[in-house]
Motif scaffolding. Structure first.
Motif, PDB file in Angstrom:
ATOM      1  N   HIS A 198     -36.970   2.537 -24.373  1.00 11.05           N
ATOM      2  CA  HIS A 198     -37.661   1.234 -24.744  1.00 11.05           C
ATOM      3  C   HIS A 198     -38.392   0.784 -23.868  1.00 11.05           C
ATOM      4  O   HIS A 198     -37.788   0.079 -22.866  1.00 11.05           O
ATOM      5  CB  HIS A 198     -36.749   0.347 -25.561  1.00 11.05           C
ATOM      6  CG  HIS A 198     -36.043   0.763 -26.879  1.00 11.05           C
ATOM      7  ND1 HIS A 198     -36.341   0.082 -28.029  1.00 11.05           N
ATOM      8  CD2 HIS A 198     -35.107   1.828 -26.868  1.00 11.05           C
ATOM      9  CE1 HIS A 198     -35.494   0.821 -29.074  1.00 11.05           C
ATOM     10  NE2 HIS A 198     -34.926   1.973 -28.469  1.00 11.05           N
ATOM     11  N   LEU A 221     -31.294 -10.540 -19.778  1.00 14.49           N
ATOM     12  CA  LEU A 221     -30.297  -9.197 -20.159  1.00 14.49           C
ATOM     13  C   LEU A 221     -29.181  -9.136 -19.265  1.00 14.49           C
ATOM     14  O   LEU A 221     -28.294  -8.581 -19.760  1.00 14.49           O
ATOM     15  CB  LEU A 221     -31.499  -7.970 -19.796  1.00 14.49           C
ATOM     16  CG  LEU A 221     -32.798  -7.891 -20.812  1.00 14.49           C
ATOM     17  CD1 LEU A 221     -33.454  -6.805 -20.405  1.00 14.49           C
ATOM     18  CD2 LEU A 221     -32.243  -7.767 -22.126  1.00 14.49           C
ATOM     19  N   HIS A 228     -30.744  -2.083 -18.002  1.00 17.32           N
ATOM     20  CA  HIS A 228     -32.076  -2.215 -18.219  1.00 17.32           C
ATOM     21  C   HIS A 228     -32.499  -2.001 -16.644  1.00 17.32           C
ATOM     22  O   HIS A 228     -31.950  -2.134 -15.688  1.00 17.32           O
ATOM     23  CB  HIS A 228     -32.780  -3.459 -18.538  1.00 17.32           C
ATOM     24  CG  HIS A 228     -32.462  -4.608 -17.783  1.00 17.32           C
ATOM     25  ND1 HIS A 228     -31.051  -5.442 -17.718  1.00 17.32           N
ATOM     26  CD2 HIS A 228     -33.198  -5.081 -16.875  1.00 17.32           C
ATOM     27  CE1 HIS A 228     -31.296  -6.203 -16.860  1.00 17.32           C
ATOM     28  NE2 HIS A 228     -32.417  -6.218 -16.358  1.00 17.32           N
ATOM     29  N   ARG A 267     -33.816   1.045 -21.300  1.00 16.20           N
ATOM     30  CA  ARG A 267     -34.667  -0.025 -21.375  1.00 16.20           C
ATOM     31  C   ARG A 267     -35.448  -0.259 -20.248  1.00 16.20           C
ATOM     32  O   ARG A 267     -34.659  -0.285 -19.209  1.00 16.20           O
ATOM     33  CB  ARG A 267     -33.933  -1.194 -21.883  1.00 16.20           C
ATOM     34  CG  ARG A 267     -33.455  -1.271 -23.360  1.00 16.20           C
ATOM     35  CD  ARG A 267     -32.627  -2.562 -23.760  1.00 16.20           C
ATOM     36  NE  ARG A 267     -32.515  -2.756 -25.111  1.00 16.20           N
ATOM     37  CZ  ARG A 267     -31.534  -2.208 -25.837  1.00 16.20           C
ATOM     38  NH1 ARG A 267     -30.609  -1.768 -24.902  1.00 16.20           N
ATOM     39  NH2 ARG A 267     -31.156  -2.337 -26.954  1.00 16.20           N
ATOM     40  N   TRP A 362     -34.623  -6.956 -28.227  1.00 20.11           N
ATOM     41  CA  TRP A 362     -33.802  -6.675 -27.615  1.00 20.11           C
ATOM     42  C   TRP A 362     -32.735  -7.498 -27.652  1.00 20.11           C
ATOM     43  O   TRP A 362     -31.762  -7.662 -26.911  1.00 20.11           O
ATOM     44  CB  TRP A 362     -34.511  -6.509 -26.016  1.00 20.11           C
ATOM     45  CG  TRP A 362     -35.145  -5.182 -25.658  1.00 20.11           C
ATOM     46  CD1 TRP A 362     -35.822  -4.475 -26.654  1.00 20.11           C
ATOM     47  CD2 TRP A 362     -35.626  -4.801 -24.626  1.00 20.11           C
ATOM     48  NE1 TRP A 362     -36.299  -3.468 -26.076  1.00 20.11           N
ATOM     49  CE2 TRP A 362     -36.407  -3.748 -24.668  1.00 20.11           C
ATOM     50  CE3 TRP A 362     -35.400  -5.201 -23.209  1.00 20.11           C
ATOM     51  CZ2 TRP A 362     -37.033  -2.895 -23.465  1.00 20.11           C
ATOM     52  CZ3 TRP A 362     -36.240  -4.380 -22.185  1.00 20.11           C
ATOM     53  CH2 TRP A 362     -36.974  -3.452 -22.652  1.00 20.11           C
TER      54      TRP A 362
END
Length: 362
Positions: A198, A221, A228, A267, A362
């Motif tokens: 992603h 995040l 990520h 990610r 997300w």
């Protein structure tokens, strides 16, 4: 190389390729099927006989005819560049009749081939190389769960004489159990999670706050324990003279992401001024048909100028302002309609980052 290896299971049977397979293979083949190969499309019986003869003459190659459950020839595939001393090989020279595209045939063949490679021959690595324009094959290799390794420029000679790039993928021995389980699940009709990258692209003029918003995205995040990586795209080719025409930024991104993805990351956030204009190039560098969300951060001239004034001075400030104004005009004119626009004027970076993450899902 003539061999006696036969692999059977999951509704297919791989048998040693022989001259008698040339005629049925010809009926499986046309220009669409042959796309991405390095030789012209075989159109006559003699053409296909030469294809088979070439396969049999190649050292280190184990060519197969692919048979369906009824014993009909539906394609061909091979082990090649086999080096069992080093413990590596490639799987390729693969084509199937269109009638079996999207069926069990390809995953069944890949399961049989990799099971033999890893569990009988005990190799450490199975690789796949695909013409960068062969999107159907790229999708198929990605769906296997193979790890993208990068793009080899000018690696292929196409039938029309032009040179093209090869996209490389591999599965290592310690990754094989997970890949095997995915293939078994697909063949059993079970849902398999989409394992593609992603990719979140943050673009915008200088002074818009790309790096600051990227850092805020990272913080949000991290607080949610979402795995990520964040890459400052403008630093991937920060050099003098700037090597833009050589594609250094994309090549560096491919190298960086290959290492992250091998560690299980899926990610990726990339911040760079023109990232939203180069989504196709950056997606190709990532290498696995990623889900892409492009976000153009915007700011008024006065806001961008004020932010630049806090970090630049004198002639440097004037140069940055001029480039920022020019970039703003270009980005607004050239960014596609599906690029999300997010204003940053008068907003905290955390607020902008939260909106960006909502847009990315997300």
């Amino acid at each position: 190389m003539e061999h006696d290896l036969v692999l059977s299971g999951h509704g297919v049977r791989l048998v040693p390729l022989r001259a008698e397979h040339a005629a049925p293979l010809l009926t499986c083949t046309d220009d669409v099927v042959w796309r991405g190969m390095t030789s012209p499309t075989p159109r006559t019986a003699a053409d296909m006989e030469r294809v088979v003869a070439t396969a049999l003459a190649a050292p280190g190659r184990y060519p197969f005819a692919v048979l369906d459950a009824a014993g009909r020839v539906v394609g061909s595939t091979s082990f090649y560049d086999v080096d069992r001393t080093v413990g590596r090989l490639e799987v390729g020279h693969t084509w199937y009749a269109p009638a079996v595209w999207g069926t069990h045939v390809n995953p069944a063949c890949k399961l049989l081939l990799m099971t033999h490679a890893f569990e009988e021959w005990r190799v450490a690595r199975v690789a796949y190389r695909v013409d960068e324009r062969n999107h159907r094959s790229l999708a198929a290799v990605t769906k296997l769960g193979a790890v993208p390794e990068g793009r080899l420029r000018g690696h292929r000679l196409r039938p029309d004489g032009t040179r093209g790039a090869s996209m490389y993928f591999s599965v290592l021995a310690d990754e094989w159990p997970a890949v095997r389980d995915r293939l078994r699940a697909r063949l059993a009709g079970q849902a398999v999670p989409d394992d593609r990258t992603h990719l979140l692209l943050l673009g915008g003029r200088s002074g818009v706050g790309k790096s600051t918003v990227g850092a805020a995205v990272h913080d949000l995040l991290t607080a949610r324990d979402v795995r990520h990586a964040v890459v400052e795209g403008d630093a991937l080719d920060l050099a003098h003279p700037a090597p833009w025409e050589h594609g250094v930024a994309a090549a560096n991104l491919a190298d960086v992401w290959r290492r992250y993805r091998a560690l299980g990351y899926r990610r990726l956030v990339v911040t760079s001024t023109v990232s939203v204009l180069e989504a196709d190039v950056l997606a190709a560098a990532v290498g696995d048909r990623p889900h892409v969300t492009s976000v153009l951060l915007t700011a008024s001239d006065s806001t961008a100028h004020a932010r630049l004034a806090r970090r630049e001075h004198g002639a440097s400030l004037a140069a940055h302002v001029a480039r920022s104004d020019a970039a703003a005009v270009r980005l607004e004119a050239e960014a596609a309609a599906d690029v999300h626009r997010v204003a940053t004027d008068g907003r905290d970076p955390e607020d902008v980052a939260a909106e960006v993450l909502r847009l990315a899902g997300w």
